[in-house]
Every structure is written in C-alpha cells, then in structure tokens.
Motif scaffolding. Structure first.
Motif, PDB file in Angstrom:
ATOM      1  N   GLY A   1      33.069  31.211  29.583  1.00  0.00           N
ATOM      2  CA  GLY A   1      31.613  31.227  29.667  1.00  0.00           C
ATOM      3  C   GLY A   1      31.137  30.448  30.872  1.00  0.00           C
ATOM      4  N   SER A   2      29.862  30.107  30.838  1.00  0.00           N
ATOM      5  CA  SER A   2      29.276  29.345  31.937  1.00  0.00           C
ATOM      6  C   SER A   2      28.684  28.052  31.378  1.00  0.00           C
ATOM      7  N   ALA A   3      28.821  26.995  32.163  1.00  0.00           N
ATOM      8  CA  ALA A   3      28.331  25.683  31.742  1.00  0.00           C
ATOM      9  C   ALA A   3      27.033  25.349  32.467  1.00  0.00           C
ATOM     10  N   GLU A   4      26.145  24.692  31.755  1.00  0.00           N
ATOM     11  CA  GLU A   4      24.892  24.237  32.346  1.00  0.00           C
ATOM     12  C   GLU A   4      24.451  22.958  31.653  1.00  0.00           C
ATOM     13  N   GLU A   5      23.796  22.108  32.392  1.00  0.00           N
ATOM     14  CA  GLU A   5      23.283  20.876  31.811  1.00  0.00           C
ATOM     15  C   GLU A   5      22.037  21.192  30.979  1.00  0.00           C
ATOM     16  N   VAL A   6      21.874  20.452  29.877  1.00  0.00           N
ATOM     17  CA  VAL A   6      20.696  20.628  29.028  1.00  0.00           C
ATOM     18  C   VAL A   6      19.910  19.322  28.982  1.00  0.00           C
ATOM     19  N   PHE A   7      18.634  19.442  28.650  1.00  0.00           N
ATOM     20  CA  PHE A   7      17.727  18.308  28.703  1.00  0.00           C
ATOM     21  C   PHE A   7      16.811  18.295  27.476  1.00  0.00           C
ATOM     22  N   LYS A   8      16.097  17.210  27.327  1.00  0.00           N
ATOM     23  CA  LYS A   8      15.045  17.011  26.334  1.00  0.00           C
ATOM     24  C   LYS A   8      15.492  17.368  24.928  1.00  0.00           C
ATOM     25  N   HIS A   9      14.771  18.295  24.271  1.00  0.00           N
ATOM     26  CA  HIS A   9      15.038  18.617  22.870  1.00  0.00           C
ATOM     27  C   HIS A   9      16.468  19.139  22.673  1.00  0.00           C
TER      28      HIS A   9
END
Length: 154
Positions: free
Chosen positions: A97-105
């Motif tokens: 898959g692909s990785a991405e940074e997540v934020f907030k909630h």
C-alpha cells in the motif's frame, strides 16, 4: 487478495485482515530514493482496514516514506516447527500500500487504537501519556491496496 502460488494455503481476505488485526508486531518495508530496501519491526493497529503506526519525529523510515510512499508490511502469526516432516505450521500476511502521515482527529484515534491494543489495562494513564507526547510523536497510516495471506495449519 493477490494470487499466490500455493492456492491450497491461501487465506481469504477476511482471514488475512483478522490475522493482521490480532498479530502483535509487523515488519514495515520501505525503500529509499536510491532503491535501497529497509525493513523495521513496528507496533501497529488496524482501524477501518488501514494500518497505523507511530514513530519519533525523524528517522530512516520517515525519510524513505517522504521519497517513496509505496510500502510493504508483513506479519507472522502462530508458528510451529515440524521437524519430522521438515516443515513448519505458520500463518502470515503481506500487505502492500501507500503510507501517509495523519494529523488531528485521525492521529488521536490511531494513538488511542495503539493504546487499546497494547496497554488496555492502563487507558486513563495512556491518554495522559498521549497528551504529553502528542507533539513529539508522528503517526502514519498505510492505505492497504493488496493483502496476501497464507497458512499451513496441518
């Protein structure tokens, strides 16, 4: 599920997701801009068919994800050596898959997911720890594009 050579050992997608959810640790594989592979064991949780993991503010895996978001993630469940038949009982799942940074909630939800998976007896203290460390911690999500699972249980 991606097609595998030993179809008699293939897991159905729901079995693969179940193993992925219950396994304790996995190995995240990334590659650098020069194509150099890097695999690192990580703790993780699964929420809504995505894999979440946390890490420090900087490091090798983050450097690699920044230049190449394509990743692979592997977990191994129960194993048992069968010395008399020169084999092994096993169960495993490989995800791409692909990785991405997540934020907030979404970041908070992932950190709480990790807390529930690994520290379920310490939720209140864990939430305080999350609050104290939130700014020093980065959270990434693996958007699953393929799951391939296999098991030998006999």
């Amino acid at each position: 599920m991606k097609e595998i050579r030993r179809k008699d050992r293939a897991l159905q997608e729901d079995e693969g997701l179940e193993l992925l959810t219950k396994a304790e640790f996995g190995v995240l594989s990334t590659s650098s801009g020069k194509g150099e592979p890097y695999g690192v064991p990580i703790s993780y949780c699964v929420i809504n068919r995505s894999i979440y993991f946390h890490c420090a503010a900087e490091g090798h895996k983050i450097d690699n994800i920044n230049v190449n978001k394509s990743v692979s993630f592997c977990v191994v469940g129960k194993t048992e050596i069968l010395p008399d038949s020169f084999g092994t009982k096993y169960e495993s799942v490989i995800v791409s898959g692909s990785a991405e940074e997540v934020f907030k909630h979404e970041k908070q939800e992932a950190l709480e997911g990790l807390l529930h998976k690994y520290c379920s007896g310490f939720i209140d203290n864990g939430k305080k720890y999350i609050d104290a460390m939130r700014e020093k911690t980065r959270v990434f999500k693996i958007n699953i594009s393929n799951i391939s699972g296999k098991a030998r249980r006999k």
